[in-house]
Enzyme design. Structure first.
Site, PDB file in Angstrom:
ATOM      1  N   HIS A 167       0.845  -1.190   0.000  1.00 18.67           N
ATOM      2  CA  HIS A 167       0.000   0.000   0.000  1.00 18.67           C
ATOM      3  C   HIS A 167       0.886   1.248   0.000  1.00 18.67           C
ATOM      4  O   HIS A 167       2.053   1.198   0.397  1.00 18.67           O
ATOM      5  CB  HIS A 167      -0.904   0.017   1.221  1.00 18.67           C
ATOM      6  CG  HIS A 167      -1.979  -1.024   1.186  1.00 18.67           C
ATOM      7  ND1 HIS A 167      -3.133  -0.933   1.934  1.00 18.67           N
ATOM      8  CD2 HIS A 167      -2.095  -2.189   0.480  1.00 18.67           C
ATOM      9  CE1 HIS A 167      -3.901  -1.986   1.707  1.00 18.67           C
ATOM     10  NE2 HIS A 167      -3.291  -2.758   0.827  1.00 18.67           N
ATOM     11  N   GLU A 170       1.089   3.801   1.898  1.00 19.03           N
ATOM     12  CA  GLU A 170       1.668   4.168   3.188  1.00 19.03           C
ATOM     13  C   GLU A 170       2.847   3.264   3.554  1.00 19.03           C
ATOM     14  O   GLU A 170       3.879   3.733   4.057  1.00 19.03           O
ATOM     15  CB  GLU A 170       0.597   4.086   4.283  1.00 19.03           C
ATOM     16  CG  GLU A 170      -0.580   5.015   4.070  1.00 19.03           C
ATOM     17  CD  GLU A 170      -1.736   4.379   3.308  1.00 19.03           C
ATOM     18  OE1 GLU A 170      -2.880   4.802   3.524  1.00 19.03           O
ATOM     19  OE2 GLU A 170      -1.479   3.442   2.500  1.00 19.03           O
ATOM     20  N   CYS A 219      -6.013   1.941   5.693  1.00 14.10           N
ATOM     21  CA  CYS A 219      -6.677   0.707   6.106  1.00 14.10           C
ATOM     22  C   CYS A 219      -6.161   0.284   7.476  1.00 14.10           C
ATOM     23  O   CYS A 219      -5.286   0.929   8.056  1.00 14.10           O
ATOM     24  CB  CYS A 219      -6.421  -0.394   5.073  1.00 14.10           C
ATOM     25  SG  CYS A 219      -4.702  -0.931   5.023  1.00 14.10           S
ATOM     26  N   CYS A 234      -2.311  -0.269   7.504  1.00  9.69           N
ATOM     27  CA  CYS A 234      -1.503   0.941   7.436  1.00  9.69           C
ATOM     28  C   CYS A 234      -1.633   1.793   8.699  1.00  9.69           C
ATOM     29  O   CYS A 234      -0.658   2.393   9.157  1.00  9.69           O
ATOM     30  CB  CYS A 234      -1.880   1.740   6.200  1.00  9.69           C
ATOM     31  SG  CYS A 234      -1.498   0.884   4.657  1.00  9.69           S
TER      32      CYS A 234
END
Length: 396
Positions: free
Chosen positions: A287, A289, A316, A319
């Site tokens: 992801h 992040e 999410c 993260c």
């Protein structure tokens, strides 16, 4: 220190009135034939009457008797407050005076009505309204705590972003309102209804005994509440988000969902950028992040607790958990992610090495949303990406 304002709850935080509220609610409920244990009432103190009644008695009773119960509670509380003076907690006036001398703005944000607040202050023999810059009551909002409306209205009056202010309160509902409003909350124990563990588990960044204890540790408390040097006003917040939006656009041009992240130091200096790399890497944990965290490795001291994580989409669970483990101070995000967002699904950490970030959302959210629309329009997304984008746009 990068804090520009302190917002205070009143009941149980500045004035010793929680026990009187429990007794007044017990009287009000009993008057209408509802026998409720004081212990059951006590766990609801900190909410406004609009939330307390349905929480204890249910929506049907709220519809039938809610207004009458709140009126009776106000009468019962006034009788108690007039019969015996409520006490001001130690250090209140000194704390508010010190904050004003430091050039910090101050405000009261209470779930009580204006008339109810006047009764409280008259009984306590102190006019707190003259010691602060703004006063926001239940009369000024549609919902009381734990909804964040009181704090958001206060911030609007103060002309500050959530990341520029700190909330001080004594109940989990103060902390809930702070979290949803984007503020860090400092807990106080003087209200007598919640212990330190309960306040920390709700998300208080640090807990003190009473206002006098907070005053004695004020420099440290402010550093804990905002360890970075940047004043995250709306201009700086949007500036950082625009960088993340450029990163998201770069990701979309590389065939990824348009999600961009930026990791910055507490002074606003950018450490790393990253966009989703799920398709390119075939790694489902890549992801934006996480990519940014990986690229920033070794660029900040291990003990740093001032990092700012910026993402065009609400992080999410994975993260947000990584951000807590990294002791990130502030998360700024654009578009909310109702189906997979982590802000309401992750509990505050208890490890001293971790930290619950302040979460400031809806930053240039429409720009992020427009990018997802363009992502679908281009027709290059994989079937799972299409479904994700469609669901996101539908829910937001």
């Amino acid at each position: 220190m990068a804090i520009d304002a302190i917002i205070f709850d009143v009941d149980g935080t500045l004035i010793d009135s929680n026990a009187a509220h429990v007794e007044a609610w017990s009287t009000a409920l009993g008057t209408h034939g509802y026998r409720v244990s004081p212990d059951r009432i006590a766990v609801e103190i900190g909410k406004g009457g609009d939330k307390l009644v349905p929480s204890i008695l249910g929506d049907a009773i709220e519809k039938k008797d809610g207004d009458a119960l709140r009126k009776e509670h106000s009468k019962a509380f006034a009788r108690l407050a007039n019969a015996a003076a409520l006490k001001v907690f130690p250090g209140v006036e000194a704390l508010l005076t010190d904050l004003r001398c430091r050039g910090l703005k101050t405000a009261l944000a209470t779930s009580s009505t204006k008339s109810h607040l006047e009764t409280t202050l008259h009984s306590a023999g102190i006019d707190l309204t003259k010691l602060v810059d703004e006063v926001i009551t239940a009369d000024d909002v549609s919902e009381s705590k734990p909804a964040p409306g009181l704090l958001l209205t206060t911030l609007k009056k103060l002309k500050l972003s959530p990341a520029q202010a700190v909330m001080v309160g004594d109940t989990p509902y103060d902390i809930d309102a702070s979290r949803d409003g984007g503020l860090v909350c400092l807990g106080l124990l003087c209200g007598g209804l919640n212990d330190a563990e309960k306040l920390r588990s709700a998300g208080a960044r640090v807990v003190y005994r009473d206002p006098a204890d907070l005053l004695a540790h004020l420099d440290k408390a402010m550093k804990i509440a905002s360890p970075g040097s940047a004043h995250l006003d709306q201009s700086l917040i949007e500036s950082l988000m625009r960088v993340a939006l450029v990163v998201a656009l770069d990701g979309m041009e590389h065939g990824e969902a348009p999600i961009g992240a930026v990791l910055a130091r507490g002074d606003g200096t950018i450490l790393a950028r990253g966009y989703n790399e799920l398709n390119g890497s075939k790694n489902k944990t890549a992801h934006a992040e996480i990519v940014a965290f990986s690229r920033a490795a070794g660029q900040s001291p291990p003990e740093s607790r001032d990092l700012i994580l910026v993402s065009t989409l609400e992080p999410c669970v994975m993260c947000l958990g990584a951000a807590m483990e990294a002791a990130v101070d502030t998360i700024l995000y654009g578009l909310g992610a109702p189906a997979d967002g982590g802000t309401r699904r992750v509990r505050p950490p208890s490890s001293p090495e971790s930290q619950m970030p302040r979460l400031v959302g809806n930053v240039l959210a429409e720009e992020s949303r427009a990018m997802f629309k363009e992502f679908l329009r281009q027709g290059n997304a994989s079937p799972p990406q299409v479904e994700f984008a469609k669901q996101l746009l539908k829910l937001t």
